[in-house]
Design a protein around this motif. Structure first.
Motif, PDB file in Angstrom:
ATOM      1  N   PHE A 208      -5.345  -1.222 -12.358  1.00 33.36           N
ATOM      2  CA  PHE A 208      -3.902  -1.405 -12.504  1.00 33.36           C
ATOM      3  C   PHE A 208      -3.166  -0.132 -12.104  1.00 33.36           C
ATOM      4  N   ALA A 209      -3.704   1.030 -12.439  1.00 34.67           N
ATOM      5  CA  ALA A 209      -3.073   2.291 -12.042  1.00 34.67           C
ATOM      6  C   ALA A 209      -2.991   2.389 -10.525  1.00 34.67           C
ATOM      7  N   GLU A 210      -4.042   1.974  -9.827  1.00 35.85           N
ATOM      8  CA  GLU A 210      -4.035   1.987  -8.357  1.00 35.85           C
ATOM      9  C   GLU A 210      -3.016   0.987  -7.814  1.00 35.85           C
ATOM     10  N   ALA A 211      -2.952  -0.200  -8.417  1.00 35.66           N
ATOM     11  CA  ALA A 211      -2.014  -1.215  -7.955  1.00 35.66           C
ATOM     12  C   ALA A 211      -0.574  -0.776  -8.183  1.00 35.66           C
ATOM     13  N   ALA A 212      -0.304  -0.139  -9.328  1.00 38.30           N
ATOM     14  CA  ALA A 212       1.040   0.348  -9.605  1.00 38.30           C
ATOM     15  C   ALA A 212       1.437   1.425  -8.601  1.00 38.30           C
ATOM     16  N   ALA A 213       0.476   2.284  -8.233  1.00 33.94           N
ATOM     17  CA  ALA A 213       0.742   3.308  -7.219  1.00 33.94           C
ATOM     18  C   ALA A 213       0.997   2.675  -5.862  1.00 33.94           C
ATOM     19  N   ALA A 214       0.265   1.609  -5.548  1.00 33.00           N
ATOM     20  CA  ALA A 214       0.478   0.908  -4.275  1.00 33.00           C
ATOM     21  C   ALA A 214       1.871   0.297  -4.221  1.00 33.00           C
ATOM     22  N   ALA A 215       2.329  -0.263  -5.338  1.00 32.93           N
ATOM     23  CA  ALA A 215       3.680  -0.834  -5.384  1.00 32.93           C
ATOM     24  C   ALA A 215       4.729   0.247  -5.149  1.00 32.93           C
ATOM     25  N   ARG A 216       4.542   1.409  -5.754  1.00 32.07           N
ATOM     26  CA  ARG A 216       5.495   2.516  -5.540  1.00 32.07           C
ATOM     27  C   ARG A 216       5.477   2.961  -4.082  1.00 32.07           C
ATOM     28  N   GLU A 217       4.302   3.009  -3.502  1.00 32.93           N
ATOM     29  CA  GLU A 217       4.171   3.420  -2.096  1.00 32.93           C
ATOM     30  C   GLU A 217       4.945   2.496  -1.171  1.00 32.93           C
ATOM     31  N   LEU A 218       4.977   1.223  -1.510  1.00 28.48           N
ATOM     32  CA  LEU A 218       5.688   0.233  -0.695  1.00 28.48           C
ATOM     33  C   LEU A 218       7.165   0.129  -1.041  1.00 28.48           C
ATOM     34  N   GLY A 219       7.610   0.834  -2.071  1.00 26.40           N
ATOM     35  CA  GLY A 219       9.000   0.735  -2.504  1.00 26.40           C
ATOM     36  C   GLY A 219       9.313  -0.553  -3.232  1.00 26.40           C
ATOM     37  N   LEU A 220       8.295  -1.181  -3.815  1.00 29.55           N
ATOM     38  CA  LEU A 220       8.491  -2.417  -4.566  1.00 29.55           C
ATOM     39  C   LEU A 220       8.918  -2.094  -6.002  1.00 29.55           C
TER      40      LEU A 220
ATOM     41  N   PRO B 245       8.706  -1.784 -10.031  1.00 29.25           N
ATOM     42  CA  PRO B 245       7.543  -1.405 -10.831  1.00 29.25           C
ATOM     43  C   PRO B 245       6.664  -2.622 -11.142  1.00 29.25           C
ATOM     44  N   LEU B 246       5.373  -2.433 -10.964  1.00 27.94           N
ATOM     45  CA  LEU B 246       4.436  -3.526 -11.192  1.00 27.94           C
ATOM     46  C   LEU B 246       4.246  -3.755 -12.693  1.00 27.94           C
ATOM     47  N   LEU B 247       4.326  -5.012 -13.111  1.00 25.68           N
ATOM     48  CA  LEU B 247       4.155  -5.365 -14.507  1.00 25.68           C
ATOM     49  C   LEU B 247       2.780  -6.001 -14.730  1.00 25.68           C
ATOM     50  N   ALA B 248       2.285  -5.888 -15.964  1.00 24.84           N
ATOM     51  CA  ALA B 248       0.991  -6.462 -16.314  1.00 24.84           C
ATOM     52  C   ALA B 248       1.132  -7.310 -17.572  1.00 24.84           C
TER      53      ALA B 248
END
Length: 315
Positions: free
Chosen positions: A235-247, A249-252
């Motif tokens: 999840f930490a990696e996915a949240a970082a990927a979302a930030r990288e794309l400018g999406l 904040p990723l929720l869980a």
């Protein structure tokens, strides 16, 4: 594997497994009166949300990668009925890869799933003794009444975080005969392995209330719980990927439903679920997918796959 065909593309250097299924809950012929369609950005049809669109997004994400040599893909054909023929394959490929991304539908708004309830299924069968319901009912042992006692005991196993639900019920043969046989099916779900194991122990020791009745319990734990700790690193990696794309904040979230992610998480392999389509109402006639959200979902998955390819292989 038997009558079930599973699709596997095993990576040269596996570091992550993309996991999904192409079976649906809908019977053959459903598309005759409910064909696939796209209208105003909404895709509809049997299995669109669970989980055909997730497969499309997974393929797109792989195509976006400059190098996908670390990505294995496994699509099974029996997830909706318990993964009986694919379980060993799923666990083997998960261990080889060391990380699993499950392309099941996302939660509301695109949230990923970092936990799922474990699932146990049981059948409780009661054998009594038939007798004429009017002439000499006292000579019988009423399996229906015994089952009623058992149902109350079973329902009492539920708690705040654990559900134990008697579902399908049947008893008797004719209206004027004391039932000599009765049965019920039981669906049990919990967030933790310990709680589900406690339910399992209680189900195994159910004892008859009526003299002469026999109670038999079969079944057991089908999908172990997917506990949240196993998803933290991914999840930490996915949240970082979302930030990288400018999406956003990723929720869980946690989900009461099960998936093959339960199997890989219980095997101790880091697992993140719900990376599929945005939409709603799986297993229902209003099942649908937000087509406009699919590019962002696929991009998120692609960046996450790329990030995992840069990590050292998991132990």
């Amino acid at each position: 594997m038997g009558n079930n065909v599973h699709l596997l593309s095993e990576a040269e250097d596996p570091k992550v497994l993309l996991l999904g299924h192409f079976d649906t809950v809908w019977p053959v012929g459903t598309t005759a009166d409910w064909p696939f369609s796209v209208s105003d950005g909404i895709a509809s049809g049997p299995g669109t949300f669970d989980m055909k669109a997730g497969i499309v997004q997974a393929i797109t994400a792989i195509e976006l990668l400059p190098d996908a040599s670390h990505v294995s893909v496994l699509l099974t054909s029996d997830e909706e009925v318990g993964s009986a023929t694919s379980r060993d394959l799923i666990e083997d490929q998960a261990r080889k890869a060391g990380a699993v991304l499950v392309c099941e539908p996302s939660a509301d708004g695109g949230a990923v799933k970092t936990g799922r309830k474990g699932i146990a299924n049981y059948r409780v069968e009661v054998t009594g003794k038939a007798a004429h319901a009017g002439l000499e009912p006292e000579l019988g042992v009423n399996a229906g009444i015994e089952l009623a006692h058992q149902i109350l005991s079973i329902a009492g196993l539920s708690s705040t975080d654990t559900s134990v639900t008697p579902t399908l019920l049947a008893a008797g043969t004719t209206v004027n005969t004391v039932p000599e046989y009765a049965r019920c099916d039981v669906d049990a779900r919990s967030w933790t392995t310990a709680a589900l194991a406690e339910v399992d122990r209680a189900m195994r020791v159910l004892a008859p209330h009526l003299p002469g009745a026999v109670v038999t319990v079969t079944g057991g734990i089908d999908r172990p719980p997917f506990e949240e700790a196993i998803a933290e690193s991914l999840f930490a990696e996915a949240a970082a990927a979302a930030r990288e794309l400018g999406l956003p904040p990723l929720l869980a979230v946690r989900s009461g439903g099960g998936s093959d992610g339960n199997l890989t998480a219980a095997a101790g392999v880091p697992t993140l679920d719900g990376l599929g389509a945005v939409g709603g109402h799986p297993h229902a006639r209003n099942e649908h997918v937000d087509v406009n959200a699919m590019p962002a979902q696929a991009a998120l998955l692609a960046v996450l796959l790329a990030r995992l390819g840069e990590r050292p292989r998991a132990a």
